[in-house]
Motif scaffolding. Structure first.
Motif, PDB file in Angstrom:
ATOM      1  N   ALA A 189       0.851  -1.209   0.000  1.00  0.00           N
ATOM      2  CA  ALA A 189       0.000   0.000   0.000  1.00  0.00           C
ATOM      3  C   ALA A 189       0.882   1.253   0.000  1.00  0.00           C
ATOM      4  O   ALA A 189       0.610   2.220  -0.730  1.00  0.00           O
ATOM      5  CB  ALA A 189      -0.913  -0.015   1.220  1.00  0.00           C
ATOM      6  N   LEU A 190       1.962   1.225   0.790  1.00  0.00           N
ATOM      7  CA  LEU A 190       2.857   2.392   0.849  1.00  0.00           C
ATOM      8  C   LEU A 190       3.537   2.616  -0.508  1.00  0.00           C
ATOM      9  O   LEU A 190       3.660   3.756  -0.972  1.00  0.00           O
ATOM     10  CB  LEU A 190       3.907   2.215   1.954  1.00  0.00           C
ATOM     11  N   ASP A 191       3.967   1.522  -1.134  1.00  0.00           N
ATOM     12  CA  ASP A 191       4.576   1.656  -2.472  1.00  0.00           C
ATOM     13  C   ASP A 191       3.617   2.356  -3.424  1.00  0.00           C
ATOM     14  O   ASP A 191       3.992   3.243  -4.191  1.00  0.00           O
ATOM     15  CB  ASP A 191       4.914   0.272  -3.054  1.00  0.00           C
ATOM     16  N   ARG A 192       2.350   1.962  -3.353  1.00  0.00           N
ATOM     17  CA  ARG A 192       1.351   2.557  -4.256  1.00  0.00           C
ATOM     18  C   ARG A 192       1.105   4.020  -3.910  1.00  0.00           C
ATOM     19  O   ARG A 192       0.927   4.871  -4.786  1.00  0.00           O
ATOM     20  CB  ARG A 192       0.038   1.779  -4.186  1.00  0.00           C
ATOM     21  N   LEU A 193       1.092   4.323  -2.617  1.00  0.00           N
ATOM     22  CA  LEU A 193       0.830   5.705  -2.212  1.00  0.00           C
ATOM     23  C   LEU A 193       1.993   6.626  -2.574  1.00  0.00           C
ATOM     24  O   LEU A 193       1.786   7.817  -2.840  1.00  0.00           O
ATOM     25  CB  LEU A 193       0.537   5.767  -0.703  1.00  0.00           C
ATOM     26  N   HIS A 194       3.213   6.097  -2.628  1.00  0.00           N
ATOM     27  CA  HIS A 194       4.371   6.906  -3.032  1.00  0.00           C
ATOM     28  C   HIS A 194       4.143   7.528  -4.403  1.00  0.00           C
ATOM     29  O   HIS A 194       4.408   8.713  -4.599  1.00  0.00           O
ATOM     30  CB  HIS A 194       5.635   6.029  -3.137  1.00  0.00           C
ATOM     31  N   THR A 195       3.661   6.718  -5.344  1.00  0.00           N
ATOM     32  CA  THR A 195       3.589   7.221  -6.718  1.00  0.00           C
ATOM     33  C   THR A 195       2.552   8.323  -6.840  1.00  0.00           C
ATOM     34  O   THR A 195       2.773   9.334  -7.505  1.00  0.00           O
ATOM     35  CB  THR A 195       3.294   6.093  -7.732  1.00  0.00           C
ATOM     36  N   THR A 196       1.427   8.165  -6.141  1.00  0.00           N
ATOM     37  CA  THR A 196       0.408   9.220  -6.226  1.00  0.00           C
ATOM     38  C   THR A 196       0.844  10.439  -5.410  1.00  0.00           C
ATOM     39  O   THR A 196       0.615  11.579  -5.811  1.00  0.00           O
ATOM     40  CB  THR A 196      -1.016   8.682  -5.891  1.00  0.00           C
ATOM     41  N   ALA A 197       1.543  10.210  -4.286  1.00  0.00           N
ATOM     42  CA  ALA A 197       2.047  11.335  -3.476  1.00  0.00           C
ATOM     43  C   ALA A 197       3.027  12.178  -4.297  1.00  0.00           C
ATOM     44  O   ALA A 197       2.958  13.412  -4.303  1.00  0.00           O
ATOM     45  CB  ALA A 197       2.736  10.799  -2.220  1.00  0.00           C
ATOM     46  N   GLU A 198       3.917  11.479  -5.002  1.00  0.00           N
ATOM     47  CA  GLU A 198       4.934  12.203  -5.789  1.00  0.00           C
ATOM     48  C   GLU A 198       4.289  12.962  -6.945  1.00  0.00           C
ATOM     49  O   GLU A 198       4.656  14.097  -7.240  1.00  0.00           O
ATOM     50  CB  GLU A 198       5.975  11.214  -6.319  1.00  0.00           C
ATOM     51  N   SER A 199       3.296  12.350  -7.574  1.00  0.00           N
ATOM     52  CA  SER A 199       2.653  13.009  -8.716  1.00  0.00           C
ATOM     53  C   SER A 199       1.957  14.297  -8.309  1.00  0.00           C
ATOM     54  O   SER A 199       1.923  15.262  -9.060  1.00  0.00           O
ATOM     55  CB  SER A 199       1.620  12.067  -9.360  1.00  0.00           C
ATOM     56  N   HIS A 200       1.368  14.309  -7.090  1.00  0.00           N
ATOM     57  CA  HIS A 200       0.587  15.484  -6.642  1.00  0.00           C
ATOM     58  C   HIS A 200       1.305  16.350  -5.616  1.00  0.00           C
ATOM     59  O   HIS A 200       0.724  17.307  -5.125  1.00  0.00           O
ATOM     60  CB  HIS A 200      -0.733  15.006  -6.020  1.00  0.00           C
ATOM     61  N   HIS A 201       2.541  16.000  -5.296  1.00  0.00           N
ATOM     62  CA  HIS A 201       3.284  16.726  -4.240  1.00  0.00           C
ATOM     63  C   HIS A 201       2.473  16.774  -2.950  1.00  0.00           C
ATOM     64  O   HIS A 201       2.242  17.833  -2.376  1.00  0.00           O
ATOM     65  CB  HIS A 201       3.639  18.152  -4.687  1.00  0.00           C
ATOM     66  N   ARG A 202       2.033  15.641  -2.506  1.00  0.00           N
ATOM     67  CA  ARG A 202       1.172  15.589  -1.320  1.00  0.00           C
ATOM     68  C   ARG A 202       1.846  14.896  -0.136  1.00  0.00           C
ATOM     69  O   ARG A 202       2.796  14.134  -0.316  1.00  0.00           O
ATOM     70  CB  ARG A 202      -0.101  14.790  -1.639  1.00  0.00           C
TER      71      ARG A 202
END
Ligand code: F6P
Length: 361
Positions: free
Chosen positions: A162-175
């Motif tokens: 789950a964390l691996d998946r959240l990294h990619t969306t976090a990085e894309s949106h600067h969140r």
């Protein structure tokens, strides 16, 4: 021919079926014992019609399946059993009836697969003369008497993915992505998956956090060019001077309170003291459902086999456990004494701090 009973108590956990399979196969093939399964945890010992014969044939194929084929309950406790009489509900001690039932059924032993609550019940039944043996179970990994419980590694794998998946969306949106994980009063799942999943901040029950330190870390990361941050929050984490976030106390007769909500609180606070967008994910029961990982299948199988060996050796009142690479056993009276919590000044916490992970202290 000896006859043994088996039940799964407390919350479900990946690997329960693998233990049941280990018990049934070893009981049948190695010792020629008969096995009876009790359904819905300790309810199966109290209520009529909740037993079924277990054979190598009818446990075929259950090794990789999550949950428990026997069903479970984290409310049924024979010592405080909720009954409804004339529309009124009251709590009764039905433990003597349970002992009688075990005798009437001609059981030579009862295998209780459960966490601290179920193991405490098992110990009380043992003190009343019931030939009980135990298998420790919990994704929380908070049982002191065993180096690890089955289910824990599966939960860590799921949370890490789950964390691996959240990294990619976090990085894309600067969140900032805050992820609330299970574990009750022990931070093992958060700590291990936080390290494995590259979290910058991990908040665990054993280390009360200072939210200003959490925000400082996020702001410093931003200044140095990291535009996203993963914050792992264990459901039992609490701020310095504050309490654990409780969703509700004893639910429907259950004995334990439900933890949760700290992820949203931390997320809201981070929103106030940084200029970053924050999103919160509560991973919840996804950590407990589904197929056990290979490690847990093997540990469960070893526990299942070893607990039947305990019965053959008449070592009642004991529980199997893992010590290093070896399966050993320990008296239930010892096993239920202490909870295993994360040491805060050594081991993985120190490793994490050495690579810059903040615990908000
Ligand atoms: O003990 C296992 C566990 O999953 C904890 O991590 C969590 O706090 C609790 O059970 C949740 O219980 P329930 O399934 O009753 O909500």
């Amino acid at each position: 021919m000896k006859k043994i009973g088996v039940l799964t108590g407390g919350g479900d956990c990946p690997g329960l079926n693998a233990v049941i399979r280990g018990v049934v196969k070893s009981a049948s093939l190695k010792y020629n014992y008969e096995v009876v399964g009790f359904e819905e945890g300790f309810d199966g010992l109290v209520l009529p019609g909740k037993t079924r014969n277990l054979t190598p044939l009818n446990v075929r194929g259950i090794l990789p399946i999550g949950g428990t084929i026997l069903g479970t309950s984290n409310r049924a406790n024979p010592f405080e059993y909720k009954v409804t009489i004339d529309g009124k509900s009251e709590v009764r001690d039905v433990s003597k009836d349970v002992i009688k039932k075990i005798q009437m059924m001609g059981l030579d032993a009862l295998v209780v697969i459960g966490g601290d609550g179920s193991l405490k019940i098992a110990h009380e039944l043992f003190k009343m003369g019931c030939p009980v043996v135990g298998v420790p179970k919990t994704i929380d990994n908070d049982i002191m008497a065993t180096d690890v419980t089955f289910g824990f590694n599966t939960a860590v794998e799921i949370a890490t993915e789950a964390l691996d998946r959240l990294h990619t969306t976090a990085e894309s949106h600067h969140r900032v992505m805050v992820v609330e994980l299970m574990g009750r009063y022990a931070g093992w799942i958060a700590l291990e998956s936080g390290i494995a999943g590259g979290a910058a901040i991990i908040l665990i029950p054993e280390i009360p956090f200072d939210i200003s330190k959490v925000c400082q870390k996020i702001n410093n990361r931003k200044k140095s060019g990291s535009n996203s941050t993963i914050v792992v929050v264990s459901e039992g984490a609490k701020p310095v001077g504050g309490g654990v976030s409780i969703l509700c106390t004893s639910e429907n007769g259950g004995s334990a309170e439900r933890l949760g909500g700290i992820g949203n609180k931390v997320g809201a606070d981070i929103g106030k003291c940084t200029d970053m967008e924050v999103r919160v994910t509560v991973l919840g029961h996804l950590q407990r459902g589904g197929s056990p990982c290979a490690f847990d299948r093997i540990l469960s199988t070893r526990f299942g086999v070893a607990v039947v060996d305990l019965i053959a050796d008449k070592r009642f009142g004991e529980m199997v456990c893992l010590k290093g690479q070896r399966i050993e056993s320990i008296a239930l009276s010892e096993a239920i004494k202490a909870q295993k919590r994360v040491p805060t000044e050594e081991g993985l916490v120190k490793t994490a701090e050495s690579i810059g992970i903040s615990f908000g202290r």
